[in-house]
Design a protein around this motif. Structure first.
Motif, short mmCIF file in Angstrom:
data_model
loop_
_atom_site.label_atom_id
_atom_site.label_comp_id
_atom_site.label_asym_id
_atom_site.label_seq_id
_atom_site.Cartn_x
_atom_site.Cartn_y
_atom_site.Cartn_z
N ARG A 1 0.86 9.58 1.66
CA ARG A 1 0.88 8.19 0.41
C ARG A 1 -0.03 7.71 1.48
O ARG A 1 -0.39 7.61 -0.02
CB ARG A 1 2.82 7.68 1.38
CG ARG A 1 3.36 8.54 0.60
CD ARG A 1 3.95 8.82 -0.61
NE ARG A 1 3.95 7.49 -2.12
CZ ARG A 1 3.75 8.24 -2.90
NH1 ARG A 1 3.51 8.79 -3.44
NH2 ARG A 1 3.57 6.84 -3.89
N LEU A 2 -0.23 7.24 1.75
CA LEU A 2 -1.97 6.84 1.91
C LEU A 2 -2.79 7.52 1.37
O LEU A 2 -3.42 6.98 0.61
CB LEU A 2 -2.66 5.94 3.17
CG LEU A 2 -1.68 4.68 4.25
CD1 LEU A 2 -2.44 4.97 5.28
CD2 LEU A 2 -1.89 3.82 3.40
N GLU B 1 -2.45 9.78 -1.22
CA GLU B 1 -2.29 10.16 -2.42
C GLU B 1 -2.32 8.27 -3.37
O GLU B 1 -3.02 9.15 -4.17
CB GLU B 1 -0.63 10.67 -1.98
CG GLU B 1 -0.44 11.97 -2.27
CD GLU B 1 1.41 12.21 -2.54
OE1 GLU B 1 1.83 13.37 -2.03
OE2 GLU B 1 2.33 11.23 -2.85
N ASN B 2 -2.57 7.78 -2.22
CA ASN B 2 -3.01 6.41 -3.10
C ASN B 2 -4.21 6.75 -3.02
O ASN B 2 -4.76 4.82 -3.28
CB ASN B 2 -1.98 5.51 -2.46
CG ASN B 2 -0.23 5.26 -3.33
OD1 ASN B 2 -0.12 6.16 -3.51
ND2 ASN B 2 0.65 4.62 -1.78
N GLY B 3 -4.95 7.37 -2.52
CA GLY B 3 -6.58 7.30 -2.81
C GLY B 3 -7.03 6.13 -1.43
O GLY B 3 -7.88 6.40 -1.49
N HIS B 4 -6.42 6.31 -0.70
CA HIS B 4 -7.39 5.10 0.56
C HIS B 4 -8.03 6.18 1.26
O HIS B 4 -8.47 5.63 2.56
CB HIS B 4 -5.77 4.45 1.84
CG HIS B 4 -5.66 3.71 0.56
ND1 HIS B 4 -5.86 2.23 0.72
CD2 HIS B 4 -3.92 4.10 -0.01
CE1 HIS B 4 -4.95 1.95 -0.64
NE2 HIS B 4 -4.01 2.26 0.15
N LEU C 1 0.77 -1.37 0.02
CA LEU C 1 0.03 -0.52 -0.12
C LEU C 1 0.87 0.94 0.24
O LEU C 1 0.18 1.93 -0.36
CB LEU C 1 -0.77 -0.21 1.70
CG LEU C 1 -2.11 -1.06 1.16
CD1 LEU C 1 -2.74 -1.43 2.48
CD2 LEU C 1 -2.72 -1.40 -0.19
N VAL C 2 2.03 1.26 0.27
CA VAL C 2 2.81 2.55 0.18
C VAL C 2 4.58 1.82 -0.07
O VAL C 2 4.14 0.69 0.26
CB VAL C 2 3.16 2.65 1.90
CG1 VAL C 2 1.79 3.66 2.22
CG2 VAL C 2 3.94 2.44 2.43
N ASP C 3 5.18 2.47 -0.81
CA ASP C 3 6.37 2.15 -1.56
C ASP C 3 7.23 3.14 -0.77
O ASP C 3 7.67 4.02 -0.32
CB ASP C 3 6.48 2.92 -3.29
CG ASP C 3 7.97 3.14 -3.56
OD1 ASP C 3 8.35 2.03 -3.13
OD2 ASP C 3 7.69 3.37 -4.78
#
Lengths: 204, 119
Positions: free
Chosen positions: B35-36, B38-41, A29-31
């Motif tokens: 980041r979560l 930005e990743n749409g969560h 879910l995260v890089d």
């Protein structure tokens, strides 16, 4: 002395973050590289110098200033700075009659692309509460005293709208170019709790 | 809203630009939430609600909240949003935390701390 020197237990916060991070990475879910890049950006690349460049441009270029006041996100984007959370930027112009000051009363929303991450005092309960109740007293603590007839406007940031104060150009700065002007712009002047530095007088 | 507590004045002093993050875990918690999102969560306004909730709870609990505990609120908000959104379970987080604790205690000083096996 024993042969093995084991580590002291890690603090609770460290363990909780490690738990979150390792599970989220394992789930894809995260890089991890993206996390490192993001941290590096906010530690070394984004900060009040970005905002200072915007302010100095506005002081030198009246057309830019008009664009900045009408569509701040786009005008700030012209200089290569853009937000990550889709937030809208609004620029507040200080004048001889109006002084603007920014707070986030609920959390600590802040214009990251132009100022970086907020200072500790901005995230403190006393600032969050008192900026609204007694802005003049707060300003005095930051060393700013305004005439009584100057109106103080306090703006409460949200997740969607972030404010940047456009301070007044210091007197005596007419001879300075944009780069030199940006050196006078302080972080606090762009939050509205400070004023730009005065130009150093040249001995002639 | 409480009346301003004048005894807090000295603590609101301006800081000179110190390090952005006081400790590495703060940077990691910061980056995970960004980041979560930005990743749409979750959306950023959703995140701001969670963070504001934690800050308000800390104030109700009587903490001074002078800005130095900001990332503790941030971390609690992150744990709540990932469990509320069923991205991770509370149980998985607790188990994993125990694993890291064990690993740290059994790692020789100076060696990197690693988990024994993939969980």
């Amino acid at each position: 002395m024993s042969k093995h020197h084991h580590n002291a237990p890690l603090p609770d916060t460290v363990l909780r973050v490690k738990a979150l991070e390792s599970l989220l990475i394992e789930k894809g879910l995260v890089d991890p590289e993206a996390l490192d890049e993001l941290i590096d950006t906010y530690e070394t690349k984004v900060g009040p110098r970005n905002g200072a460049a915007v302010v100095a441009r506005a002081w030198c270029d009246d057309n830019y200033k008009q664009r900045l006041l009408t569509d701040a996100s786009a005008a700030i984007g012209e200089l290569g700075f853009s937000g990550r959370q889709g937030e809208d930027m609004v620029v507040l112009e200080n004048t001889p009659d109006v002084h603007n000051m920014v707070v986030c009363t609920l959390c600590s929303c802040y214009p990251w692309p132009v100022l970086g991450l907020p200072p500790v005092w901005y995230k403190s309960a006393p600032y969050r509460a008192r900026a609204v109740i007694e802005p003049r007293a707060v300003l005095a603590e930051f060393g700013v005293t305004l005439d009584d007839d100057v109106e103080i406007r306090v703006w409460d940031s949200t997740a969607e709208i972030r404010y940047l104060v456009l301070p007044m150009r210091p007197t005596g700065s007419d001879d300075l170019d944009e780069h030199a002007l940006s050196g006078l712009v302080t972080r606090d002047s762009m939050i509205g709790v400070g004023l730009p530095q005065a130009p150093v007088q040249q001995n002639r | 809203m409480n009346a301003p507590d004048l005894s807090l004045l000295p603590d609101m002093r301006r800081d000179d630009a110190g390090p952005v993050f006081a400790e590495p875990w703060q940077a990691q918690a910061f980056a995970l939430a960004v980041r979560l999102s930005e990743n749409g969560h979750f959306t950023w306004p959703e995140w701001a609600d969670y963070l504001a909730h934690e800050i308000a709870a800390a104030r109700r609990a009587g903490t001074l909240d002078l800005g130095d505990t900001y990332y503790e609120h941030w971390l609690r908000a992150l744990e709540r949003i990932v469990t509320d959104k069923q991205i991770l379970t509370t149980r998985a987080l607790e188990e994993r935390k125990r694993c890291w604790d064990e690993a740290a205690r059994h790692t020789e000083h100076g060696k990197p701390i690693e988990l024994a096996d993939n969980q």
